[in-house]
Design a protein around this motif. Structure first.
Motif, PDB file in Angstrom:
ATOM      1  N   ILE A 157     -18.467   8.001   6.892  1.00  0.00           N
ATOM      2  CA  ILE A 157     -17.507   8.399   6.444  1.00  0.00           C
ATOM      3  C   ILE A 157     -16.886   8.079   5.421  1.00  0.00           C
ATOM      4  O   ILE A 157     -16.214   8.487   4.673  1.00  0.00           O
ATOM      5  CB  ILE A 157     -16.737   8.878   7.500  1.00  0.00           C
ATOM      6  N   ARG A 158     -17.243   6.554   5.466  1.00  0.00           N
ATOM      7  CA  ARG A 158     -16.142   6.018   4.442  1.00  0.00           C
ATOM      8  C   ARG A 158     -16.829   6.472   2.620  1.00  0.00           C
ATOM      9  O   ARG A 158     -15.358   6.465   1.951  1.00  0.00           O
ATOM     10  CB  ARG A 158     -15.907   5.145   5.329  1.00  0.00           C
ATOM     11  N   LYS A 159     -18.255   6.328   3.258  1.00  0.00           N
ATOM     12  CA  LYS A 159     -18.051   6.863   1.417  1.00  0.00           C
ATOM     13  C   LYS A 159     -20.059   6.636   1.314  1.00  0.00           C
ATOM     14  O   LYS A 159     -20.739   5.684   2.711  1.00  0.00           O
ATOM     15  CB  LYS A 159     -18.374   4.789   1.139  1.00  0.00           C
ATOM     16  N   PRO A 160     -20.608   7.385   0.653  1.00  0.00           N
ATOM     17  CA  PRO A 160     -21.687   7.654   0.790  1.00  0.00           C
ATOM     18  C   PRO A 160     -22.772   6.673   0.888  1.00  0.00           C
ATOM     19  O   PRO A 160     -22.410   5.926  -0.506  1.00  0.00           O
ATOM     20  CB  PRO A 160     -22.055   9.021  -0.565  1.00  0.00           C
TER      21      PRO A 160
ATOM     22  N   GLU B  63     -24.766  14.306   5.867  1.00  0.00           N
ATOM     23  CA  GLU B  63     -25.092  15.564   4.282  1.00  0.00           C
ATOM     24  C   GLU B  63     -26.101  14.521   3.789  1.00  0.00           C
ATOM     25  O   GLU B  63     -25.466  13.043   3.539  1.00  0.00           O
ATOM     26  CB  GLU B  63     -24.258  15.954   4.192  1.00  0.00           C
TER      27      GLU B  63
ATOM     28  N   LYS C 291     -26.934  13.572  -0.398  1.00  0.00           N
ATOM     29  CA  LYS C 291     -26.169  14.031  -1.943  1.00  0.00           C
ATOM     30  C   LYS C 291     -26.925  13.067  -2.751  1.00  0.00           C
ATOM     31  O   LYS C 291     -27.672  12.002  -2.297  1.00  0.00           O
ATOM     32  CB  LYS C 291     -24.990  13.624  -2.005  1.00  0.00           C
TER      33      LYS C 291
ATOM     34  N   TYR D  42     -23.992  10.975   3.434  1.00  0.00           N
ATOM     35  CA  TYR D  42     -22.455  10.699   4.014  1.00  0.00           C
ATOM     36  C   TYR D  42     -21.745  11.713   5.172  1.00  0.00           C
ATOM     37  O   TYR D  42     -22.582  12.701   5.534  1.00  0.00           O
ATOM     38  CB  TYR D  42     -21.318  11.161   3.241  1.00  0.00           C
ATOM     39  N   LEU D  43     -21.273  11.365   5.733  1.00  0.00           N
ATOM     40  CA  LEU D  43     -20.220  11.889   6.524  1.00  0.00           C
ATOM     41  C   LEU D  43     -18.526  12.637   6.539  1.00  0.00           C
ATOM     42  O   LEU D  43     -18.673  11.793   6.154  1.00  0.00           O
ATOM     43  CB  LEU D  43     -19.998  11.316   7.815  1.00  0.00           C
ATOM     44  N   THR D  44     -18.343  14.042   6.712  1.00  0.00           N
ATOM     45  CA  THR D  44     -17.134  13.968   6.556  1.00  0.00           C
ATOM     46  C   THR D  44     -15.880  14.343   7.864  1.00  0.00           C
ATOM     47  O   THR D  44     -17.288  15.586   8.441  1.00  0.00           O
ATOM     48  CB  THR D  44     -16.898  15.296   5.554  1.00  0.00           C
ATOM     49  N   GLU D  45     -15.572  13.603   8.049  1.00  0.00           N
ATOM     50  CA  GLU D  45     -15.141  14.444   9.349  1.00  0.00           C
ATOM     51  C   GLU D  45     -13.562  15.180   9.906  1.00  0.00           C
ATOM     52  O   GLU D  45     -12.870  13.766   8.591  1.00  0.00           O
ATOM     53  CB  GLU D  45     -14.811  13.047   9.803  1.00  0.00           C
TER      54      GLU D  45
END
Lengths: 529, 252
Positions: free
Chosen positions: A476-479, A515, A517, A526-529
């Protein structure tokens, strides 16, 4: 003035006067001939004493003026000095160096240091000729040697030593100052941030933009979340390890950017001065430094096989594997073949290449996953929430269904290992229990054996757990690339072997389904929450 | 003391830097108000430039008086050897209380040599004899310095001390308020006090004083060796600047 005319010699006589009443004190301003100083070209000059040494002498006095003063402090200090026989030299303004600035702001600067011993045995006089022909002699009070001061930036002693150590490797010396400036800029930026965020435990590493700062923060934050007791040492140890790795990486990166660098040998990092961020001494750091940087090199060799300039023997098979993986990504080779090849390669090699193996395995496993199970994403997500405690019926099916090809081989190895030592099952148990269902069902049928809840969240004896929660937090924090993730969960810390780490990580990633990239030609999750 | 007067170099004034032996410069200091010390003769002898300095007559005497003392005479003639200043660029600057000015550039260097005459040798001998004398020397004392104490029932110093104590009497406890006032006025002058100093200032017995000061002040080992007392924050109202610095230091 009398001139005595003679036939063979012509002499002229001049009287010499020594004026008595001058309040002027004459001094000599000596320059080096090599500096090519031409005083007649000076349009404007300013000169004053350099009083910077005064604070060393008179420091206490100014501080103890009225604020923070003690009663009878001076007498006590005096008595103390007498008792110990300390004789401090007085600060004589007369002996302080001069600072000469020529032609204003843009002009030259000189520093004039007083030369001692001039008037001890002989006296110097300045003879000037007056309009009436007589000479006037003035005694010289002091002699000052003026040297030009550099306006360009220079390296400090430590930096100079560092660069000296690299002089044989570095080809482009002009970049040294460029990088120094860059570093200073970043440090300046970091300092500003620090002053703002006082609550955060942000260490000023001065490598802004690189991965390492956030790694450090993550480590500290994560450790604090998990277990308070282990935070102190762990964070320190981790920061040390991370920093070492980071330093190795940083050096590599620097070299990659602008310079042609030889392969680095073992002893090259010995004399390095490292910023002290932890309380431990440098001697502790050095052996550790050697190791992580080595592993670092190997790990790097896989992902950046094309970029890397290192060609150690161990890395050649890694390169091959990397190439294989890349082909695999495109789905040309079957995983079994690569698996077999990997097994062959890895059988005789050291642990470091195991890491690269694992790297390859993980990557391949993941990519296999991605391609074959896109629709399973929501289920994976849903169960991700209850990763720690709940059983996840959905995921094992996925596991067994699709990854068995690649992981089966790994699993079978584990099987053998397990059969050999039916000992206490702690963290390896976590892996084994998971692997067991998949290994026992060789047919890729959808067997939904519920995961034992303890399998995943068994509190191992390690301090850092390779949990889905942790991975999720990172992503979540960083790819991050798989390699980065692996670095975070080093085998020493988690207590799992490298293969296990890979497998568990693969599992987690499958579950999380992050996801993708591409950054810098590398696949990041990376995750986006 | 900042701006440099560049008139000298602008006019390209050239000066000579001449090295003069110590005895000669000493003689020059004896010169009259007018300041004439001698003459310089610049001559060309067979193509070579010769520079000589001749000391004026009245300055040849080495003694206190102005007569030519036969025994000691400073040699009169001194050839000057000239050097160029190729290797070094030298300028002369002068300094007064108010101004710094650049007087000129050095164009020649010269050294004043002495002719090896008898006079000169005598002079040098004397000089050497003087300088050989060591600065530290042993001296015999007539009376030995002793710090040996005779056994005495009571030393004189002690007797005096005890007498003083008796006359002063024990320290009396004054009113609490009075003592507090004394303490506050003391703390106005300095921030930190040693308990012994406070006792001396207030003339109170130690225990009583400690009680009082424990109320209004704190004990701190400031990090500077001595353990001292300082007033509590609420009682303090020092000058704002220093107070701020102190507080900042404390919080950091």
């Amino acid at each position: 003035m009398t001139s005595l005319g003679g036939s063979s010699s012509s002499t002229t006589e001049y009287t010499v006067r020594v004026p008595k009443n001058t309040s002027k004190r004459y001094n000599i301003m000596a320059f080096n001939a090599g500096d090519r100083v031409n005083c007649s070209t000076w349009t404007q000059a300013r000169m004053e004493r350099d009083m910077s040494a005064r604070r060393i002498y008179g420091d206490d006095e100014s501080a103890e003026g009225a604020g923070g003063s003690e009663f009878g402090k001076k007498q006590r200090d005096e008595a103390r000095r007498r008792k110990y026989g300390i004789i401090t030299k007085e600060f004589k303004a007369e002996d302080q160096p001069w600072i000469l600035k020529v032609n204003g702001k843009g002009g030259k600067r000189f520093k004039g240091l007083r030369k001692g011993g001039v008037t001890e045995n002989a006296s110097y006089y300045i003879f000037t000729q007056c309009p009436d022909g007589a000479f006037e002699a003035f005694p010289v009070n002091g002699w000052y040697n003026f040297t030009p001061q550099a306006k360009h930036r220079t390296l400090t002693a430590e930096e100079a030593e560092e660069e000296w150590g690299r002089r044989n490797k570095v080809v482009n010396h002009f970049s040294i100052m460029l990088q120094k400036r860059f570093r200073e800029q970043e440090r300046g930026g970091d300092d500003e941030d620090e002053s703002e965020k006082t609550g955060k435990k942000k260490k000023n590493i001065g490598r802004g933009g690189e991965l390492h700062i956030t790694d450090l923060e993550d480590d500290l934050m994560m450790s604090s979340d998990n277990s308070d007791s282990s935070m102190g040492e762990d964070a320190d140890g981790k920061s040390k390890a991370k920093k070492n790795v980071g330093k190795g990486k940083k050096k590599k990166r620097k070299s990659n950017d602008k310079e042609a660098v030889e392969e680095s040998d073992d002893g090259d990092y010995e004399g390095l001065e490292v910023d002290y961020m932890s309380d431990e001494s440098s001697s502790d750091e050095e052996p550790e430094k050697g190791k992580p940087s080595k592993t670092e090199e190997h790990l790097k060799g896989i992902d950046e096989a094309s970029e890397s300039e290192e060609e150690s023997e161990e890395e050649k098979p890694n390169e091959e594997e990397a190439k294989e993986e890349e082909e695999e990504e495109e789905g040309k080779k079957t995983p079994v073949q690569t698996e077999k090849k990997k097994k062959k390669d890895s059988s005789g090699e050291s642990e470091s290449s195991d890491d690269s193996d694992i790297e390859g395995e993980t990557a391949s496993a993941l990519f296999m996953m991605k391609k074959r199970t896109p629709p399973k994403r929501p289920s994976g997500r849903g169960s991700a929430g209850s990763s720690k405690t709940g059983s996840r019926p959905g995921t094992p099916s996925i596991d067994s269904a699709t990854t068995s090809n690649t992981l089966r081989a790994a699993a079978s190895k584990l099987e053998q290992g397990k059969r050999q030592n039916q000992g206490p099952t702690e963290s390896p148990a976590a892996k084994r229990l998971k692997m067991d269902p998949s290994s026992q069902s060789p047919a890729p049928s959808g067997k939904s054996t519920p995961q034992p809840p303890s399998g995943k969240s068994t509190p191992s004896s390690s301090d850092v757990q390779l949990t889905e929660e942790a991975v999720r937090r990172y992503l979540i924090r960083k790819p991050m690339t798989t390699k980065d993730l692996l670095k975070k969960f080093q085998t020493k810390r988690t207590g799992l072997s490298s293969e296990q780490t890979v497998n568990v990580l693969a599992q987690i990633l499958k579950r999380l389904n992050p996801e993708r990239k591409i950054i810098n030609d590398k696949m990041h999750f990376y995750l986006t929450e | 003391m900042s701006e440099v007067n560049l008139n000298g170099v602008k006019q390209n004034k050239g000066v000579w830097l001449v090295k003069i032996p110590k005895y000669l410069s000493q003689q020059w200091e004896k010169a009259t108000e007018k300041g004439e010390v001698g003459t310089i003769t610049i001559g060309k002898k067979q193509g070579k430039t010769e520079v000589r300095f001749s000391l004026s007559e009245e300055l040849t005497a080495r003694g206190a008086t102005g007569e030519s003392d036969a025994s000691l005479q400073v040699p009169r003639h001194h050839p000057l050897t000239m050097h160029t200043v190729k290797g070094q660029t030298m300028a002369v600057f002068s300094q007064t209380e108010s101004e710094i000015s650049l007087e000129g550039m050095v164009v020649h260097r010269a050294e004043c040599r002495a002719v090896a005459s008898d006079n000169y040798m005598k002079l040098k001998k004397l000089q050497i004899q003087e300088s050989i004398k060591p600065q530290r020397f042993s001296q015999q004392l007539e009376k030995a310095v002793t710090h040996v104490f005779k056994p005495v029932a009571n030393h004189s110093f002690n007797v005096a001390y005890q007498k003083k104590k008796k006359t002063e009497g024990k320290m009396v406890r004054a009113e609490r308020q009075v003592v507090l006032d004394m303490l506050f006025s003391a703390f106005e002058k300095h921030h930190y006090y040693n308990i012994k100093d406070l006792v001396e200032i207030t003339k109170q017995p130690v225990t009583y004083l400690k009680e009082i000061i424990r109320e209004i002040g704190t004990y701190n080992s400031k990090g500077k060796h001595k353990n001292t007392w300082k007033l509590k924050r609420e009682y303090r109202n020092y000058e704002s600047e220093e107070e701020k610095d102190e507080e900042e230091m404390q919080t950091v």
